[in-house]
Enzyme design. Structure first.
Site, PDB file in Angstrom:
ATOM      1  N   ALA A   3       2.737 -62.660  85.861  1.00 45.02           N
ATOM      2  CA  ALA A   3       1.971 -62.021  86.921  1.00 45.02           C
ATOM      3  C   ALA A   3       2.924 -61.284  87.849  1.00 45.02           C
ATOM      4  O   ALA A   3       4.143 -61.399  87.707  1.00 45.02           O
ATOM      5  CB  ALA A   3       1.193 -63.069  87.711  1.00 45.02           C
TER       6      ALA A   3
ATOM      7  N   GLU B  34       2.963 -66.317  92.960  1.00 44.73           N
ATOM      8  CA  GLU B  34       2.763 -64.912  93.375  1.00 44.73           C
ATOM      9  C   GLU B  34       2.367 -64.846  94.847  1.00 44.73           C
ATOM     10  O   GLU B  34       2.823 -63.971  95.583  1.00 44.73           O
ATOM     11  CB  GLU B  34       1.714 -64.220  92.501  1.00 44.73           C
ATOM     12  CG  GLU B  34       1.991 -64.260  90.995  1.00 44.73           C
ATOM     13  CD  GLU B  34       3.372 -63.813  90.593  1.00 44.73           C
ATOM     14  OE1 GLU B  34       3.976 -62.984  91.285  1.00 44.73           O
ATOM     15  OE2 GLU B  34       3.873 -64.324  89.552  1.00 44.73           O
TER      16      GLU B  34
HETATM   17  N1  0A1 Z   1       8.144 -60.727  89.848  1.00 43.29           N
HETATM   18  C1  0A1 Z   1       7.259 -61.313  88.890  1.00 43.29           C
HETATM   19  C2  0A1 Z   1       7.718 -61.229  87.483  1.00 43.29           C
HETATM   20  C3  0A1 Z   1       7.686 -59.921  86.833  1.00 43.29           C
HETATM   21  C4  0A1 Z   1       8.857 -59.277  86.563  1.00 43.29           C
HETATM   22  C5  0A1 Z   1       8.889 -58.108  85.863  1.00 43.29           C
HETATM   23  C6  0A1 Z   1       7.682 -57.609  85.423  1.00 43.29           C
HETATM   24  O1  0A1 Z   1       7.641 -56.476  84.671  1.00 43.29           O
HETATM   25  C7  0A1 Z   1       8.783 -55.962  84.172  1.00 43.29           C
HETATM   26  C8  0A1 Z   1       6.496 -58.241  85.685  1.00 43.29           C
HETATM   27  C9  0A1 Z   1       6.511 -59.386  86.415  1.00 43.29           C
HETATM   28  C10 0A1 Z   1       7.203 -62.802  89.157  1.00 43.29           C
HETATM   29  O2  0A1 Z   1       8.228 -63.404  89.417  1.00 43.29           O
HETATM   30  O3  0A1 Z   1       6.143 -63.363  89.062  1.00 43.29           O
HETATM   31 ZN    ZN Z   2       8.476 -64.390  90.963  1.00 45.57          ZN
END
Ligand code: 0A1
Ligand code: ZN
Length: 877
Positions: free
Chosen positions: A265, A301
Site C-alpha cells: 500500500a 500507512e
Molecule cells: N511507502 C510504501 C511502500 C511502497 C513503496 C514503493 C512503492 O512503489 C514503488 C509502493 C509502495 C509503504 O511503506 O507502505
Molecule cells: Zn511504509
C-alpha cells in the site's frame, strides 16, 4: 545485453537543488490512451546563479513549455529519455508544462496507470516524473492543487490529495473535481484516483475534538469487505494519539483499494492507495493471517501521515527514516491490539527468513545504503525490518520515557521538513542526554553481528561470569567492521525454574530479575554475584537486538528453558534452537541415506507444551512449529533441500507418533463451533487447532487424507478451509484433487481467493509441482500483468524450498523464465522476485551452476531493465 552501464547514485554526492518549486497546480484531462497533463509551477532559484533548470521526466510526450506565460522556442530547452533542461531561466518564474501520457499501456504500475479500468497513481519513489517534468526528489516540498476532468459515466469518482474545493458538470457528459492539499509535500506523496467505485463512510473525532470524515473506496459489491479495514483505521488513529500524541490534520482521510499494485500500500497524503489483498476481508474469503495483515498495513500507512508525510526524507538514502520507524510503530500497534509475545515471534521469524538472508548474501546493504542504481531495489527487509529493529534498540537503550521525549522533540523540531536519519538520532541525543556515536553504526554497517555468550559459574564464590564477544561479518563493499553497541536483555533461570536476581559485581542493592547489558566492545565480561546455583542463561530476551545470539548449551538445558524460561519469547527461542540442532543432525543422517530419527529430548519436551496449550493457544501453536525448511537451509552448508525436507517430515512424524492422544484431544476440543470473529483469541484457537491438524494428519496415509478432507468440508471460514487444503496439498490421495476442484469452483469469481488456491499448489512438496505450476500459469485466472497473481503462483513456488531447488534445475528454469518474461512488463516486481536466487552460493556445485546460468541468461536479455540489471549483477558479483 545492455549497451551502457546504468549510473550509480551515491549518498556522498547529495546536493540541495539549485531551484525550488513551492507550488504546483495540476490539471488532468483523463483518457486511457492519451491523458493530458497541464502543470503550472512556481519556481525560484535557490542555488547557483548560472545553473540551468533540470527536471526529471520519463516516457512523456512534451506538448508545450511556457515561462511566465510565453511559449518557449524549441532551441531554448533540451530533453532526453530522463530529463528536461532549460537554460537561462530567470530567478523567479512560473513554468507551464503540457505533457501527454498513455495510462492504458503502462504495465509497470508506476506513475498513472489503469487497474481494472480505474485510473490510479503510484509515485513513490520516482513515478511522478512519468506524468510531468518535475523536481522529482523528496527534498522539494510544494503545495499541490489538482483538477481532474473525465467522462462522468465511466469515472464518477474523482479523487486527489487534500480537501475537495469544488466539483461540477461539464458539457458532453464530462465532469471535474478540484482538490487542494494545504500541506507542502514531496511529489512522491501525490495521488489521483478516478473510476466507478463504491465506498463506506465513517467519522473520527480527534483528540482536540475535530471531526474527520473517513472513506474507503472499493469496487462495487466489495463494500462489506472494507469494514474491518475501517475498524482498524479508527483504532490506529486513536492509538497514534495516545501513544505518540499525533493527531490527524485534514478534514478527510481516504483509502482506495485497487487490484493491480506493486507493493502492499502507499501513504499518499490524505489518499492512501492499497493493494486490495491487504484491505478486503470477510470470514468467507480471508484468513486470520489476512485480517492481522490488514490491521497492520492500514495502521502502517496511516502512521506515515506523521512519520513520512509531515516529516519526510531529505533523499532516498534516508528511506529507513520513515520506513524503519513506521514499521516499528505498526508492530507496536499490532502488539497492543493482539498478543505482544506472539507478534514478536512472528516478526523475528520474518526478520530471520528475509533480512538475515539478505544480510548474509550478495545484496547485503546497510539500513542506510550508501549507493544505488535504482532506489526501487532498496525497499528491502534491511531498510524496513532491520530499520525497525534499530528503532526498537534505541527505545530499549533510552527507556519508554526517553523514547517519548525524543519522538516529541522530533515532531516538534522537524514538522514540515525533509530530514535525515542523522537528525532523527540527534533528537535522541538531545532529549536523553546520551552520546549515540557508536550506535550510529547500526545505520552504516551491513551484516548480522554474532554475539557469543559463554557463562562460567563458580559454586565456591557464587559468582557467574558472563563473557560476551561480538563479531560483525564482512559484506560486499565493507570488509572491515567496528564493534557495535548491542543491547543484550537477559535473565538467569534457576534449575528449579525460578528467576535469579542479576546483581553485578560492585552493586550494593540486589539486582532485578531481568536486565539489559550494553555490549560495546569486541569482548566484555560481566560478573554477577550472589548467584545461589548454577543458572541457565536466557539471553537476547524479546530478541533485544537483530543479531545471532550464540550460547552453546546442552540439549537438556535448552529443553529446560523451553518450559521454564520466564520470558515467553525465549521459551520459544529455546525450542527453536533445540529443534534446529536436532534437525541439522537428522539432515546429516538423511544425506547419508539413513532414515533420520529425532532426538527424544526434543520430542519429549513437546509434552510440556501440550500440557500448557490451554494457557495461550496462539503461543502454543508457535511452540509446536519447528523452523521452516528455508530457515534450516540458512544454517546448513551446503544446504541440502531433500535432506532438510526429509528431516523435518521425520521430526513432525516422530512428535505426532509420541503425542498422538493429546494432539487428538486438543484437535477435537478446540473446535468451538462458534461463528467466526477475527479477534486474536479466536484466531489463536483456530491456529492451534490447525497446527494440531498438521500432527494428526502427519502420516500422509489415506486415513490422514480423510481427516484433512473432513476438516476442509466442515470449515465455516477461510482460515480452516485453507488449513484443510494445505494438509491435502502434501498428500497424493484422491481427496486432494476433489477438494482442490471444489475450492476452485466455489471461488472461481474471486481472484484474491484463487491466489490462495494457486499458492497452495505451488507450495506442494509432491513431485510434479514444477509441471503443475507451469500448467497453472495457463489458467485463465493467471495474469502476468497483475503482481498479485504472479506473486501468488511463482512467488509461492520460489518459497517452496524442496521443489524450487529440484536437482534437475527445472524449478530454477521456471523462475528464471518468468523473470525474463516479466521484466519488460513490470521491472520493479521482476527485480524483487529475483531475490529467490540471491542465496545461490549456499547450495552444492550442481545447483550453483544452474542458478548462476539463470542469472547470466537474465543479464543477456536485450532491453533488460535497470532494476533487474542491478540485482542480477550484484548477485553474480
Ligand atoms: N511507502 C510504501 C511502500 C511502497 C513503496 C514503493 C512503492 O512503489 C514503488 C509502493 C509502495 C509503504 O511503506 O507502505
Ligand atoms: Zn511504509
Amino acid at each position: 545485453m545492455r549497451t551502457e552501464e546504468p549510473r550509480t547514485i551515491r549518498l556522498k554526492d547529495y546536493r540541495a537543488p539549485d531551484f525550488r518549486i513551492s507550488k504546483i497546480d495540476l490539471d488532468f484531462v483523463l483518457d486511457p490512451e492519451a491523458t493530458r497533463v497541464a502543470a503550472t509551477m512556481k519556481v525560484r532559484r535557490t542555488g547557483n546563479k548560472s545553473a540551468s533548470l533540470t527536471l526529471s521526466g520519463e516516457q512523456l510526450k512534451l506538448l508545450a513549455l511556457r515561462i511566465d506565460g510565453k511559449d518557449l522556442p524549441e532551441n531554448s530547452y533540451r530533453t532526453d529519455a530522463e530529463t528536461l533542461i532549460v537554460d537561462s531561466v530567470p530567478d523567479e518564474f512560473v513554468l507551464d508544462i503540457f505533457t501527454e501520457i498513455a495510462p492504458a499501456s503502462n504495465t509497470s504500475l508506476e506513475g498513472l496507470y489503469l487497474s481494472k479500468g480505474i485510473f490510479c497513481t503510484q509515485c513513490e519513489a520516482e513515478g511522478f516524473r512519468r506524468m510531468t517534468y518535475y523536481l522529482d526528489r523528496p527534498d522539494n516540498l510544494a503545495v499541490f492543487t489538482t483538477r481532474i476532468e473525465a467522462g462522468k459515466t465511466k469515472y464518477p469518482v474523482l479523487l486527489s490529495n487534500g480537501n475537495l474545493v469544488r466539483s461540477g458538470e461539464l458539457p458532453e457528459g464530462r465532469h471535474f473535481a478540484l482538490w487542494s492539499d494545504p500541506f507542502p509535500k514531496p511529489c512522491y506523496l501525490f495521488a489521483l484516483v478516478a473510476g466507478d467505485l463504491g465506498y463506506i463512510e465513517d467519522e473520527f473525532a480527534t483528540m482536540s475534538g475535530r471531526k474527520v470524515a473517513l472513506r474507503i473506496y472499493v469496487e462495487h459489491g466489495n463494500e462489506p469487505k472494507a469494514l474491518y479495514a475501517m475498524d482498524s483505521l479508527k483504532r490506529a488513529m486513536r492509538w497514534d494519539e495516545e501513544k505518540y500524541g499525533r493527531e490527524y490534520d485534514l478534514d478527510i482521510f481516504m483509502i482506495v483499494a485497487v487490484s493491480a499494485f506493486n507493493f502492499g500500500a502507499m501513504e499518499n497524503k490524505g489518499l492512501n492507495i492499497f493493494n486490495d489483498k491487504v484491505l478486503l476481508a470477510s470470514p468467507e474469503t480471508a484468513t486470520d493471517e489476512d485480517y492481522a495483515r490488514i490491521e497492520g498495513v492500514v495502521a502502517h500507512e496511516y502512521f506515515h501521515n506523521w512519520t513520512g508525510d509531515r516529516i519526510t526524507c531529505r533523499d532516498w538514502f534516508q528511506l529507513s527514516l520513515k520506513e524503519g520507524l513506521t514499521v516499528f510503530r505498526d508492530a507496536s500497534f499490532s502488539a497492543d491490539m493482539r498478543s505482544a509475545g506472539v507478534k514478536r515471534i512472528e516478526d523475528v521469524k520474518f526478520l530471520r527468513m528475509r533480512q538475515f538472508q539478505e544480510d548474509a548474501g550478495p545484496l547485503a546493504h546497510p539500513v542506510q545504503p550508501q549507493s544505488y542504481i535504482t532506489i526501487d531495489n532498496f525497499y528491502t527487509a534491511t531498510v524496513y525490518e532491520k530499520g525497525a529493529e534499530v528503532i526498537g534498540m534505541l527505545k530499549t537503550l533510552v527507556g519508554n520515557d526517553g523514547y517519548r521525549k525524543a519522538t516529541d522533540l522530533y515532531f516538534a523540531r522537524h514538522d514540515g521538513q525533509a530530514v535525515t536519519i542523522e537528525e532523527w538520532v540527534k533528537c535522541f541525543e538531545d532529549a536523553c542526554g546520551r552520546d549515540l556515536g557508536q550506535f550510529r553504526l547500526w545505520y552504516r554497517q551491513a551484516g548480522t553481528p554474532t554475539v557469543e555468550a559463554i557463562g562460567a559459574y563458580d559454586a565456591g564464590t557464587r559468582k557467574y561470569a558472563l563473557t560476551l564477544k561480538q563479531t560483525v561479518p564482512p559484506t560486499p563493499d565493507q570488509q572491515e567492521k567496528r564493534p557495535m553497541q548491542i543491547p543484550v536483555r537477559l535473565g538467569l533461570v534457576g534449575r528449579s525454574g525460578g528467576a535469579l536476581p542479576l546483581t553485578l559485581e560492585g552493586e550494593n542493592a540486589i539486582g532485578p530479575e531481568e536486565r539489559v547489558l550494553e555490549l560495546t566492545g569486541a569482548e566484555q565480561r560481566f560478573v554477577f554475584v550472589d548467584v545461589e546455583e548454577e543458572p541457565l542463561l536466557s539471553i537476547g530476551r524479546r530478541f533485544s537486538a537483530p543479531v545471532h545470539f550464540n550460547a552453546p548449551m546442552a540439549a537438556a538445558d535448552r529443553a529446560a528453558l523451553m518450559s521454564r524460561d520466564g520470558d515467553p519469547f525465549n521459551r520459544w527461542e529455546a525450542g527453536q534452537a533445540l529443534a534446529t540442532d536436532v534437525l541439522l543432525e537428522m539432515a546429516d543422517t538423511a544425506k547419508s541415506g539413513i532414515a533420520p530419527r529425532p532426538d527424544p529430548i526434543y520430542v519429549d519436551a513437546i509434552a510440556d507444551v501440550l500440557a500448557h496449550a490451554a494457557e495461550d493457544h496462539a503461543f502454543a501453536a508457535e511452540m509446536l512449529v519447528p523452523p521452516s525448511e528455508g530457515e534450516l537451509a540458512l544454517k546448513m552448508s551446503p544446504a541440502d533441500p531433500v535432506a532438510i525436507h526429509d528431516a523435518r517430515t521425520a521430526l513432525i512424524r516422530g512428535i505426532a507418533e509420541k503425542h498422538r492422544e493429546p494432539f487428538e484431544v486438543l484437535y477435537r476440543n478446540l473446535d468451538s463451533g462458534d461463528p467466526f470473529t477475527p479477534d486474536a483469541a479466536s484466531a489463536g484457537r483456530r491456529r492451534l487447532r490447525n497446527v494440531c491438524l498438521r500432527y494428526v494428519s502427519a502420516e500422509d496415509t489415506d486415513a490422514s487424507a480423510r481427516i484433512a478432507e473432513a476438516h476442509y468440508r466442515s470449515a465455516t471460514n477461510m482460515t480452516d478451509m485453507i488449513a484443510g487444503l494445505a494438509a491435502l496439498s502434501r498428500m497424493d490421495w484422491p481427496e486432494r484433487e476433489t477438494a482442490f476442484t471444489d475450492f476452485h469452483d466455489r471461488f472461481a469469481g474471486d481472484p484474491l481467493v484463487l491466489d490462495k488456491w494457486m499458492g497452495l499448489q505451488a507450495g506442494s512438496p509432491l513431485p510434479g509441482t514444477v509441471a503443475q505450476v507451469r500448467a497453472l500459469m495457463k489458467h485463465p485466472a493467471f495474469d502476468m500483468k497483475n503482481p498479485n497473481r504472479v506473486r501468488a503462483l511463482v512467488g509461492a513456488f520460489s518459497a517452496n524450498h524442496l521443489r524450487f531447488h529440484e536437482a534437475d534445475g527445472t524449478g530454477y528454469a521456471l523462475v528464471g523464465e518468468t523473470l525474463r518474461d516479466l521484466d519488460p512488463i513490470n521491472p520493479q516486481v521482476a527485480a524483487r522476485m529475483a531475490a529467490a536466487l540471491e542465496n545461490w552460493r549456499r547450495y552444492d556445485d550442481a545447483r550453483q551452476a544452474q542458478m548462476r546460468a539463470e542469472l547470466e541468461w537474465i543479464l543477456k536479455r536485450p532491453g533488460l531493465s535497470t532494476n533487474l540489471f542491478e540485482v542480477a549483477t550484484k548477485m553474480l558479483g
